[in-house]
Design an enzyme around this catalytic site. Structure first.
Site, PDB file in Angstrom:
ATOM      1  N   ASN A 133      36.976  40.892  30.189  1.00 41.44           N
ATOM      2  CA  ASN A 133      36.263  40.545  31.419  1.00 41.44           C
ATOM      3  C   ASN A 133      35.034  39.734  31.034  1.00 41.44           C
ATOM      4  O   ASN A 133      34.051  40.287  30.541  1.00 41.44           O
ATOM      5  CB  ASN A 133      35.868  41.824  32.173  1.00 41.44           C
ATOM      6  CG  ASN A 133      35.010  41.543  33.401  1.00 41.44           C
ATOM      7  OD1 ASN A 133      34.919  40.403  33.856  1.00 41.44           O
ATOM      8  ND2 ASN A 133      34.387  42.576  33.927  1.00 41.44           N
ATOM      9  N   TRP A 134      35.103  38.414  31.249  1.00 46.72           N
ATOM     10  CA  TRP A 134      33.997  37.555  30.855  1.00 46.72           C
ATOM     11  C   TRP A 134      32.778  37.713  31.750  1.00 46.72           C
ATOM     12  O   TRP A 134      31.698  37.213  31.419  1.00 46.72           O
ATOM     13  CB  TRP A 134      34.438  36.090  30.868  1.00 46.72           C
ATOM     14  CG  TRP A 134      35.416  35.723  29.811  1.00 46.72           C
ATOM     15  CD1 TRP A 134      36.053  36.550  28.929  1.00 46.72           C
ATOM     16  CD2 TRP A 134      35.877  34.396  29.517  1.00 46.72           C
ATOM     17  NE1 TRP A 134      36.881  35.831  28.107  1.00 46.72           N
ATOM     18  CE2 TRP A 134      36.802  34.498  28.444  1.00 46.72           C
ATOM     19  CE3 TRP A 134      35.622  33.141  30.044  1.00 46.72           C
ATOM     20  CZ2 TRP A 134      37.465  33.391  27.912  1.00 46.72           C
ATOM     21  CZ3 TRP A 134      36.265  32.036  29.520  1.00 46.72           C
ATOM     22  CH2 TRP A 134      37.172  32.162  28.460  1.00 46.72           C
ATOM     23  N   LYS A 135      32.945  38.359  32.906  1.00 45.60           N
ATOM     24  CA  LYS A 135      31.862  38.488  33.892  1.00 45.60           C
ATOM     25  C   LYS A 135      31.302  37.086  34.201  1.00 45.60           C
ATOM     26  O   LYS A 135      32.069  36.127  34.235  1.00 45.60           O
ATOM     27  CB  LYS A 135      30.796  39.468  33.411  1.00 45.60           C
ATOM     28  CG  LYS A 135      31.390  40.843  33.091  1.00 45.60           C
ATOM     29  CD  LYS A 135      30.355  41.913  32.886  1.00 45.60           C
ATOM     30  CE  LYS A 135      31.025  43.240  32.587  1.00 45.60           C
ATOM     31  NZ  LYS A 135      30.059  44.351  32.490  1.00 45.60           N
ATOM     32  N   HIS A 190      35.490  46.562  40.392  1.00 42.29           N
ATOM     33  CA  HIS A 190      34.592  46.780  39.261  1.00 42.29           C
ATOM     34  C   HIS A 190      33.291  47.386  39.778  1.00 42.29           C
ATOM     35  O   HIS A 190      32.842  47.083  40.894  1.00 42.29           O
ATOM     36  CB  HIS A 190      34.323  45.461  38.540  1.00 42.29           C
ATOM     37  CG  HIS A 190      33.647  45.631  37.222  1.00 42.29           C
ATOM     38  ND1 HIS A 190      32.292  45.854  37.109  1.00 42.29           N
ATOM     39  CD2 HIS A 190      34.129  45.620  35.946  1.00 42.29           C
ATOM     40  CE1 HIS A 190      31.972  45.974  35.829  1.00 42.29           C
ATOM     41  NE2 HIS A 190      33.065  45.836  35.104  1.00 42.29           N
ATOM     42  N   GLU A 227      30.322  46.790  39.246  1.00 47.10           N
ATOM     43  CA  GLU A 227      29.298  45.812  39.628  1.00 47.10           C
ATOM     44  C   GLU A 227      29.563  45.266  41.026  1.00 47.10           C
ATOM     45  O   GLU A 227      28.625  44.975  41.780  1.00 47.10           O
ATOM     46  CB  GLU A 227      29.244  44.695  38.586  1.00 47.10           C
ATOM     47  CG  GLU A 227      28.682  45.181  37.265  1.00 47.10           C
ATOM     48  CD  GLU A 227      29.092  44.357  36.056  1.00 47.10           C
ATOM     49  OE1 GLU A 227      28.741  44.773  34.937  1.00 47.10           O
ATOM     50  OE2 GLU A 227      29.776  43.328  36.231  1.00 47.10           O
ATOM     51  N   GLU A 281      36.227  53.154  34.059  1.00 43.99           N
ATOM     52  CA  GLU A 281      35.004  52.623  33.488  1.00 43.99           C
ATOM     53  C   GLU A 281      33.820  53.459  33.958  1.00 43.99           C
ATOM     54  O   GLU A 281      33.310  53.247  35.062  1.00 43.99           O
ATOM     55  CB  GLU A 281      34.787  51.169  33.920  1.00 43.99           C
ATOM     56  CG  GLU A 281      35.801  50.190  33.352  1.00 43.99           C
ATOM     57  CD  GLU A 281      35.276  48.766  33.426  1.00 43.99           C
ATOM     58  OE1 GLU A 281      35.300  48.079  32.397  1.00 43.99           O
ATOM     59  OE2 GLU A 281      34.816  48.357  34.498  1.00 43.99           O
ATOM     60  N   GLY A 335      27.953  48.157  29.490  1.00 44.54           N
ATOM     61  CA  GLY A 335      26.867  47.297  29.049  1.00 44.54           C
ATOM     62  C   GLY A 335      25.641  48.037  28.554  1.00 44.54           C
ATOM     63  O   GLY A 335      24.594  47.429  28.334  1.00 44.54           O
ATOM     64  N   SER A 370      31.620  49.689  26.908  1.00 45.25           N
ATOM     65  CA  SER A 370      31.080  49.520  25.551  1.00 45.25           C
ATOM     66  C   SER A 370      32.131  49.748  24.470  1.00 45.25           C
ATOM     67  O   SER A 370      31.855  50.345  23.418  1.00 45.25           O
ATOM     68  CB  SER A 370      29.869  50.437  25.330  1.00 45.25           C
ATOM     69  OG  SER A 370      28.826  50.109  26.238  1.00 45.25           O
ATOM     70  N   GLY A 378      34.209  44.164  28.092  1.00 43.62           N
ATOM     71  CA  GLY A 378      33.150  43.316  28.614  1.00 43.62           C
ATOM     72  C   GLY A 378      32.502  42.475  27.538  1.00 43.62           C
ATOM     73  O   GLY A 378      33.030  41.450  27.117  1.00 43.62           O
ATOM     74  N   GLY A 379      31.349  42.910  27.053  1.00 43.85           N
ATOM     75  CA  GLY A 379      30.575  42.108  26.105  1.00 43.85           C
ATOM     76  C   GLY A 379      31.345  41.665  24.878  1.00 43.85           C
ATOM     77  O   GLY A 379      31.225  40.520  24.429  1.00 43.85           O
TER      78      GLY A 379
END
Length: 246
Positions: free
Chosen positions: A9-11, A93, A95, A164, A170, A208, A229-230
């Site tokens: 997930n590049w966000k 998600h 967010e 999640e 994050g 994470s 994610g990251g």
């Protein structure tokens, strides 16, 4: 055995140069022993589709509208994503739930819209730190998933579910393998009550995930890969996670 899936997930990250380098790093590391996908911002769907054409790496989006078309400025329909060859779309998600006030029912309606166009929704569920500390984890994730199961009906077995925990996204914190497995087992049991395909469904963990903890997380009996994610923004890290799943 269920085949593992690792979805990046590049966000809201990326640019032409960085995308090209990242995709080249992933593409050159093939083949993987698991299914691999990248879910990218809408403006980059075209270039990602071109870059990955003919590859076994799939691509998807990070959201879609519940509507098929109409006066919904700023929205993107599942039909539009289908035209770009999207295999997956993330819905629900944390967010989106937090910053855009998306309800459980809206998430379910988006999942239904995606399936209607042949796109697999990756449905996210998860609890906040306050909810976990209050002992509400199971109730929260079951409530979130229940809305989707009810809306999809006999098609519920066609989605991917991603657990999640909001407190681990994050933050550098990660659920222990045992904590993650406990919630995945709850979700699998809930799915078994709804669909005969529950034991073939893919359940992902996100929060994470890194190269040094991926293997132990993915070794749990009900964890079938990760929503990353990251670490999905660094080719070496993402490839290492894919290797851990394979």
């Amino acid at each position: 055995m269920r085949r593992k899936l690792v979805a990046g997930n590049w966000k809201m990250h990326g640019n032409h140069k960085a995308n090209a380098e990242l995709l080249d790093g992933i593409h050159s590391a093939r083949p993987f022993g698991c299914d691999v996908a990248v879910c990218v911002p809408f403006p980059y769907l075209s270039e990602v589709a071109v870059a990955l054409a003919g590859s076994d790496v799939r691509w998807g989006a990070q959201d879609c509208s519940m509507h098929e078309q109409g006066a919904y400025t700023g929205e993107v329909s599942a039909g539009m994503l289908h035209e770009f060859g999207c295999r997956y779309v993330i819905v629900g998600h944390s967010e989106r739930r937090q910053y855009h006030a998306e309800s459980d029912q809206l998430v379910a309606d988006k999942a239904k819209a995606a399936l209607g166009k042949g796109i697999t929704p990756i449905v996210c569920v998860g609890e906040t730190l306050a909810q976990r500390e209050a002992g509400e984890t199971e109730a929260v994730v079951k409530r979130q998933l229940s809305a989707v199961i009810h809306t999809l009906g006999h098609c519920a077995g066609e989605m991917v579910v991603a657990y999640e925990p909001v407190w681990a996204i994050g933050t550098g914190k990660v659920a222990t393998p045992e904590q993650a497995q406990t919630v995945h087992a709850v979700l699998r049991a809930q799915l078994r009550a709804a669909t005969a395909r529950a034991d073939q469904m893919t359940l992902l963990y996100g929060g994470s995930v890194k190269p040094d903890n991926a293997a132990v997380l993915f070794s749990q009996p009900d964890i079938d890969g990760g929503l990353i994610g990251g670490a999905a923004l660094k080719a070496a890290d993402f490839v290492a996670i894919c290797r851990a799943a394979g």
